[in-house]
Write a protein that holds these residues in place. Structure first.
Motif, PDB file in Angstrom:
ATOM      1  N   ALA A  25      -3.277 -48.724 -12.305  1.00  0.00           N
ATOM      2  CA  ALA A  25      -2.846 -48.959 -13.873  1.00  0.00           C
ATOM      3  C   ALA A  25      -1.875 -49.899 -14.028  1.00  0.00           C
ATOM      4  O   ALA A  25      -1.730 -50.573 -15.136  1.00  0.00           O
ATOM      5  CB  ALA A  25      -2.671 -47.590 -14.589  1.00  0.00           C
ATOM      6  N   TYR A  26      -0.912 -49.823 -13.216  1.00  0.00           N
ATOM      7  CA  TYR A  26       0.242 -51.001 -13.237  1.00  0.00           C
ATOM      8  C   TYR A  26      -0.143 -52.308 -13.195  1.00  0.00           C
ATOM      9  O   TYR A  26       0.062 -53.220 -13.889  1.00  0.00           O
ATOM     10  CB  TYR A  26       1.131 -50.516 -12.027  1.00  0.00           C
ATOM     11  CG  TYR A  26       2.268 -51.375 -11.879  1.00  0.00           C
ATOM     12  CD1 TYR A  26       3.333 -51.700 -12.852  1.00  0.00           C
ATOM     13  CD2 TYR A  26       2.274 -52.499 -11.035  1.00  0.00           C
ATOM     14  CE1 TYR A  26       4.509 -52.294 -12.773  1.00  0.00           C
ATOM     15  CE2 TYR A  26       3.319 -53.378 -10.827  1.00  0.00           C
ATOM     16  CZ  TYR A  26       4.499 -53.276 -11.675  1.00  0.00           C
ATOM     17  OH  TYR A  26       5.443 -54.095 -11.404  1.00  0.00           O
ATOM     18  N   LEU A  27      -1.127 -52.577 -12.014  1.00  0.00           N
ATOM     19  CA  LEU A  27      -1.884 -53.953 -12.197  1.00  0.00           C
ATOM     20  C   LEU A  27      -2.770 -53.988 -13.151  1.00  0.00           C
ATOM     21  O   LEU A  27      -2.689 -55.171 -13.802  1.00  0.00           O
ATOM     22  CB  LEU A  27      -2.498 -53.925 -10.510  1.00  0.00           C
ATOM     23  CG  LEU A  27      -3.207 -55.059 -10.413  1.00  0.00           C
ATOM     24  CD1 LEU A  27      -2.178 -56.277 -10.417  1.00  0.00           C
ATOM     25  CD2 LEU A  27      -4.104 -55.330  -9.169  1.00  0.00           C
ATOM     26  N   LEU A 107      -8.346 -47.356 -18.986  1.00  0.00           N
ATOM     27  CA  LEU A 107      -8.806 -48.436 -18.947  1.00  0.00           C
ATOM     28  C   LEU A 107      -8.057 -49.346 -18.125  1.00  0.00           C
ATOM     29  O   LEU A 107      -8.490 -50.167 -17.329  1.00  0.00           O
ATOM     30  CB  LEU A 107      -8.644 -49.233 -20.407  1.00  0.00           C
ATOM     31  CG  LEU A 107      -8.994 -50.564 -20.550  1.00  0.00           C
ATOM     32  CD1 LEU A 107     -10.438 -51.025 -20.296  1.00  0.00           C
ATOM     33  CD2 LEU A 107      -8.646 -51.127 -22.137  1.00  0.00           C
ATOM     34  N   GLU A 108      -6.633 -49.234 -18.014  1.00  0.00           N
ATOM     35  CA  GLU A 108      -5.683 -50.100 -17.224  1.00  0.00           C
ATOM     36  C   GLU A 108      -6.087 -49.561 -15.751  1.00  0.00           C
ATOM     37  O   GLU A 108      -6.170 -50.735 -14.841  1.00  0.00           O
ATOM     38  CB  GLU A 108      -4.425 -49.766 -17.314  1.00  0.00           C
ATOM     39  CG  GLU A 108      -3.915 -50.311 -18.893  1.00  0.00           C
ATOM     40  CD  GLU A 108      -2.540 -49.646 -19.025  1.00  0.00           C
ATOM     41  OE1 GLU A 108      -1.882 -48.526 -18.408  1.00  0.00           O
ATOM     42  OE2 GLU A 108      -1.858 -50.030 -20.188  1.00  0.00           O
ATOM     43  N   THR A 109      -6.363 -48.618 -15.432  1.00  0.00           N
ATOM     44  CA  THR A 109      -6.977 -47.946 -13.947  1.00  0.00           C
ATOM     45  C   THR A 109      -8.166 -49.061 -13.539  1.00  0.00           C
ATOM     46  O   THR A 109      -8.264 -49.413 -12.321  1.00  0.00           O
ATOM     47  CB  THR A 109      -7.059 -46.756 -13.961  1.00  0.00           C
ATOM     48  OG1 THR A 109      -5.818 -46.101 -14.149  1.00  0.00           O
ATOM     49  CG2 THR A 109      -7.281 -46.228 -12.375  1.00  0.00           C
ATOM     50  N   LEU A 110      -8.999 -48.895 -14.334  1.00  0.00           N
ATOM     51  CA  LEU A 110     -10.284 -49.614 -14.276  1.00  0.00           C
ATOM     52  C   LEU A 110     -10.009 -51.352 -13.875  1.00  0.00           C
ATOM     53  O   LEU A 110     -10.779 -51.955 -13.142  1.00  0.00           O
ATOM     54  CB  LEU A 110     -11.353 -49.364 -15.311  1.00  0.00           C
ATOM     55  CG  LEU A 110     -12.589 -50.097 -15.126  1.00  0.00           C
ATOM     56  CD1 LEU A 110     -13.240 -49.473 -13.651  1.00  0.00           C
ATOM     57  CD2 LEU A 110     -13.491 -49.854 -16.155  1.00  0.00           C
ATOM     58  N   MET A 111      -9.336 -51.672 -14.795  1.00  0.00           N
ATOM     59  CA  MET A 111      -8.887 -53.383 -14.942  1.00  0.00           C
ATOM     60  C   MET A 111      -8.417 -53.410 -13.490  1.00  0.00           C
ATOM     61  O   MET A 111      -8.661 -54.233 -12.816  1.00  0.00           O
ATOM     62  CB  MET A 111      -8.098 -53.500 -15.998  1.00  0.00           C
ATOM     63  CG  MET A 111      -8.641 -53.566 -17.201  1.00  0.00           C
ATOM     64  SD  MET A 111      -9.873 -54.586 -17.660  1.00  0.00           S
ATOM     65  CE  MET A 111     -11.359 -53.516 -17.910  1.00  0.00           C
ATOM     66  N   GLY A 112      -7.452 -52.793 -13.089  1.00  0.00           N
ATOM     67  CA  GLY A 112      -6.783 -52.805 -11.839  1.00  0.00           C
ATOM     68  C   GLY A 112      -7.476 -53.031 -10.772  1.00  0.00           C
ATOM     69  O   GLY A 112      -7.389 -53.644  -9.669  1.00  0.00           O
ATOM     70  N   TYR A 113      -8.367 -51.781 -10.758  1.00  0.00           N
ATOM     71  CA  TYR A 113      -9.302 -51.778  -9.567  1.00  0.00           C
ATOM     72  C   TYR A 113     -10.572 -52.722  -9.355  1.00  0.00           C
ATOM     73  O   TYR A 113     -10.785 -53.353  -8.225  1.00  0.00           O
ATOM     74  CB  TYR A 113     -10.187 -50.316  -9.849  1.00  0.00           C
ATOM     75  CG  TYR A 113     -11.236 -49.997  -8.788  1.00  0.00           C
ATOM     76  CD1 TYR A 113     -10.949 -49.654  -7.605  1.00  0.00           C
ATOM     77  CD2 TYR A 113     -12.679 -50.381  -9.150  1.00  0.00           C
ATOM     78  CE1 TYR A 113     -11.942 -49.371  -6.503  1.00  0.00           C
ATOM     79  CE2 TYR A 113     -13.642 -50.061  -8.178  1.00  0.00           C
ATOM     80  CZ  TYR A 113     -13.207 -49.692  -6.914  1.00  0.00           C
ATOM     81  OH  TYR A 113     -14.178 -49.369  -6.032  1.00  0.00           O
ATOM     82  N   LEU A 114     -10.920 -53.306 -10.647  1.00  0.00           N
ATOM     83  CA  LEU A 114     -11.821 -54.520 -10.595  1.00  0.00           C
ATOM     84  C   LEU A 114     -11.260 -55.665 -10.143  1.00  0.00           C
ATOM     85  O   LEU A 114     -11.862 -56.308  -9.478  1.00  0.00           O
ATOM     86  CB  LEU A 114     -12.597 -54.411 -12.060  1.00  0.00           C
ATOM     87  CG  LEU A 114     -13.532 -53.281 -12.323  1.00  0.00           C
ATOM     88  CD1 LEU A 114     -14.199 -53.403 -13.856  1.00  0.00           C
ATOM     89  CD2 LEU A 114     -14.545 -53.191 -11.005  1.00  0.00           C
ATOM     90  N   TYR A 115     -10.199 -55.821 -10.766  1.00  0.00           N
ATOM     91  CA  TYR A 115      -9.241 -56.947 -10.146  1.00  0.00           C
ATOM     92  C   TYR A 115      -9.165 -57.141  -8.636  1.00  0.00           C
ATOM     93  O   TYR A 115      -9.297 -58.257  -8.408  1.00  0.00           O
ATOM     94  CB  TYR A 115      -7.902 -57.137 -10.911  1.00  0.00           C
ATOM     95  CG  TYR A 115      -7.073 -58.075 -10.685  1.00  0.00           C
ATOM     96  CD1 TYR A 115      -7.542 -59.506 -10.981  1.00  0.00           C
ATOM     97  CD2 TYR A 115      -6.240 -58.105  -9.464  1.00  0.00           C
ATOM     98  CE1 TYR A 115      -6.644 -60.612 -11.015  1.00  0.00           C
ATOM     99  CE2 TYR A 115      -5.414 -59.387  -9.228  1.00  0.00           C
ATOM    100  CZ  TYR A 115      -5.542 -60.554  -9.815  1.00  0.00           C
ATOM    101  OH  TYR A 115      -4.925 -61.708  -9.540  1.00  0.00           O
TER     102      TYR A 115
END
Length: 140
Positions: A25-27, A107-115
Protein backbone atom coordinates in the motif's frame (compact mmCIF):
# COMPACT_ATOMS: atom_id res chain seq x y z
CA UNK A 1 16.77 -17.78 -20.38
CA UNK A 2 19.52 -19.12 -18.16
CA UNK A 3 19.02 -21.11 -14.99
CA UNK A 4 20.32 -18.15 -12.97
CA UNK A 5 17.78 -15.82 -14.62
CA UNK A 6 14.97 -18.26 -13.88
CA UNK A 7 16.08 -18.52 -10.24
CA UNK A 8 16.34 -14.72 -9.92
CA UNK A 9 12.80 -14.25 -11.26
CA UNK A 10 11.41 -16.95 -8.94
CA UNK A 11 13.29 -15.48 -5.98
CA UNK A 12 11.98 -11.98 -6.72
CA UNK A 13 8.44 -13.33 -6.98
CA UNK A 14 8.82 -15.08 -3.63
CA UNK A 15 10.15 -11.90 -2.04
CA UNK A 16 7.24 -9.86 -3.43
CA UNK A 17 4.75 -12.41 -2.06
CA UNK A 18 6.32 -11.92 1.39
CA UNK A 19 5.81 -8.15 1.38
CA UNK A 20 3.21 -7.01 3.85
CA UNK A 21 0.03 -5.42 2.54
CA UNK A 22 1.13 -2.23 4.32
CA UNK A 23 4.37 -2.21 2.29
CA UNK A 24 2.46 -2.77 -0.94
CA UNK A 25 0.00 0.00 0.00
CA UNK A 26 2.90 2.34 0.77
CA UNK A 27 4.26 1.81 -2.74
CA UNK A 28 0.79 1.75 -4.32
CA UNK A 29 -0.07 5.13 -2.80
CA UNK A 30 2.87 6.67 -4.66
CA UNK A 31 2.11 4.80 -7.89
CA UNK A 32 -1.53 5.89 -7.86
CA UNK A 33 -0.69 9.50 -7.08
CA UNK A 34 1.90 9.58 -9.87
CA UNK A 35 -0.71 8.26 -12.31
CA UNK A 36 -3.21 10.93 -11.22
CA UNK A 37 -0.57 13.67 -11.40
CA UNK A 38 0.35 12.57 -14.92
CA UNK A 39 -3.30 12.48 -15.97
CA UNK A 40 -3.92 16.09 -14.91
CA UNK A 41 -0.58 17.47 -16.13
CA UNK A 42 -1.96 18.81 -19.40
CA UNK A 43 -2.99 21.46 -20.16
CA UNK A 44 -0.35 23.26 -18.08
CA UNK A 45 -1.56 24.91 -14.88
CA UNK A 46 -0.07 26.62 -11.87
CA UNK A 47 1.23 24.41 -9.07
CA UNK A 48 -1.65 25.13 -6.71
CA UNK A 49 -4.15 24.15 -9.41
CA UNK A 50 -2.38 20.83 -9.93
CA UNK A 51 -2.38 20.27 -6.20
CA UNK A 52 -6.10 20.91 -5.80
CA UNK A 53 -7.00 18.62 -8.70
CA UNK A 54 -4.74 15.78 -7.58
CA UNK A 55 -5.75 15.93 -3.92
CA UNK A 56 -9.40 15.63 -4.95
CA UNK A 57 -8.60 12.35 -6.72
CA UNK A 58 -6.15 10.73 -4.29
CA UNK A 59 -8.19 11.23 -1.14
CA UNK A 60 -9.58 8.04 0.38
CA UNK A 61 -13.17 8.68 -0.72
CA UNK A 62 -12.11 9.02 -4.37
CA UNK A 63 -9.86 5.97 -4.13
CA UNK A 64 -12.75 3.92 -2.71
CA UNK A 65 -14.94 5.02 -5.62
CA UNK A 66 -12.18 4.10 -8.10
CA UNK A 67 -11.87 0.68 -6.49
CA UNK A 68 -15.60 0.03 -6.84
CA UNK A 69 -15.38 0.88 -10.56
CA UNK A 70 -12.45 -1.51 -11.06
CA UNK A 71 -13.83 -4.49 -9.14
CA UNK A 72 -15.75 -6.01 -12.09
CA UNK A 73 -12.47 -6.15 -14.05
CA UNK A 74 -10.38 -7.89 -11.39
CA UNK A 75 -9.09 -11.44 -11.40
CA UNK A 76 -9.38 -13.81 -8.45
CA UNK A 77 -5.71 -13.16 -7.58
CA UNK A 78 -6.31 -9.40 -7.63
CA UNK A 79 -9.39 -9.80 -5.44
CA UNK A 80 -7.25 -11.75 -2.97
CA UNK A 81 -4.72 -8.89 -2.90
CA UNK A 82 -7.61 -6.51 -2.17
CA UNK A 83 -8.75 -8.73 0.70
CA UNK A 84 -5.24 -8.73 2.16
CA UNK A 85 -5.07 -4.94 1.87
CA UNK A 86 -8.51 -4.48 3.42
CA UNK A 87 -7.63 -6.69 6.37
CA UNK A 88 -4.38 -4.81 6.96
CA UNK A 89 -6.02 -1.37 7.04
CA UNK A 90 -5.71 -0.15 10.61
CA UNK A 91 -5.17 3.19 12.27
CA UNK A 92 -7.50 5.16 10.04
CA UNK A 93 -7.86 8.95 10.27
CA UNK A 94 -10.77 9.96 12.53
CA UNK A 95 -12.59 11.77 9.72
CA UNK A 96 -12.96 8.60 7.67
CA UNK A 97 -15.49 5.83 7.74
CA UNK A 98 -13.58 2.58 8.38
CA UNK A 99 -15.00 0.95 5.24
CA UNK A 100 -13.83 3.83 3.04
CA UNK A 101 -10.35 3.63 4.57
CA UNK A 102 -10.24 -0.13 3.99
CA UNK A 103 -11.28 0.27 0.36
CA UNK A 104 -8.67 2.98 -0.25
CA UNK A 105 -5.95 0.88 1.37
CA UNK A 106 -7.05 -2.11 -0.70
CA UNK A 107 -6.70 -0.10 -3.90
CA UNK A 108 -3.24 1.11 -2.87
CA UNK A 109 -2.21 -2.47 -2.03
CA UNK A 110 -3.32 -3.67 -5.46
CA UNK A 111 -1.51 -0.78 -7.18
CA UNK A 112 1.72 -1.62 -5.36
CA UNK A 113 1.41 -5.33 -6.08
CA UNK A 114 0.75 -4.84 -9.78
CA UNK A 115 3.51 -2.26 -10.09
CA UNK A 116 5.96 -4.91 -8.89
CA UNK A 117 4.50 -7.95 -10.61
CA UNK A 118 2.62 -6.92 -13.75
CA UNK A 119 2.99 -3.30 -14.92
CA UNK A 120 1.03 -4.03 -18.11
CA UNK A 121 -1.95 -5.17 -16.06
CA UNK A 122 -1.59 -2.12 -13.83
CA UNK A 123 -1.78 0.14 -16.89
CA UNK A 124 -4.77 -1.78 -18.19
CA UNK A 125 -6.67 -1.34 -14.93
CA UNK A 126 -5.75 2.33 -14.65
CA UNK A 127 -7.10 2.87 -18.16
CA UNK A 128 -10.51 1.67 -16.92
CA UNK A 129 -10.74 4.53 -14.45
CA UNK A 130 -13.24 7.10 -15.52
CA UNK A 131 -11.29 10.21 -14.69
CA UNK A 132 -12.97 13.20 -16.17
CA UNK A 133 -11.18 16.47 -16.49
CA UNK A 134 -12.11 18.40 -13.40
CA UNK A 135 -13.76 21.79 -13.70
CA UNK A 136 -11.24 24.46 -14.48
CA UNK A 137 -9.44 25.55 -11.35
CA UNK A 138 -8.73 29.26 -11.34
CA UNK A 139 -5.10 29.96 -12.28
CA UNK A 140 -4.84 33.39 -10.72
Amino acid sequence: MSLNSTWAIANRSTQIQRLSPASLAYLGDAVYELYIRSFYLLPPKRSHAYHDMVVAQVRAESQAKALRSLEPHLTSTELEILRRGRNAATGRPKRLDPEIYQQATSLETLMGYLYLTDPQRLNQLLSYLELNPLPQVKDS
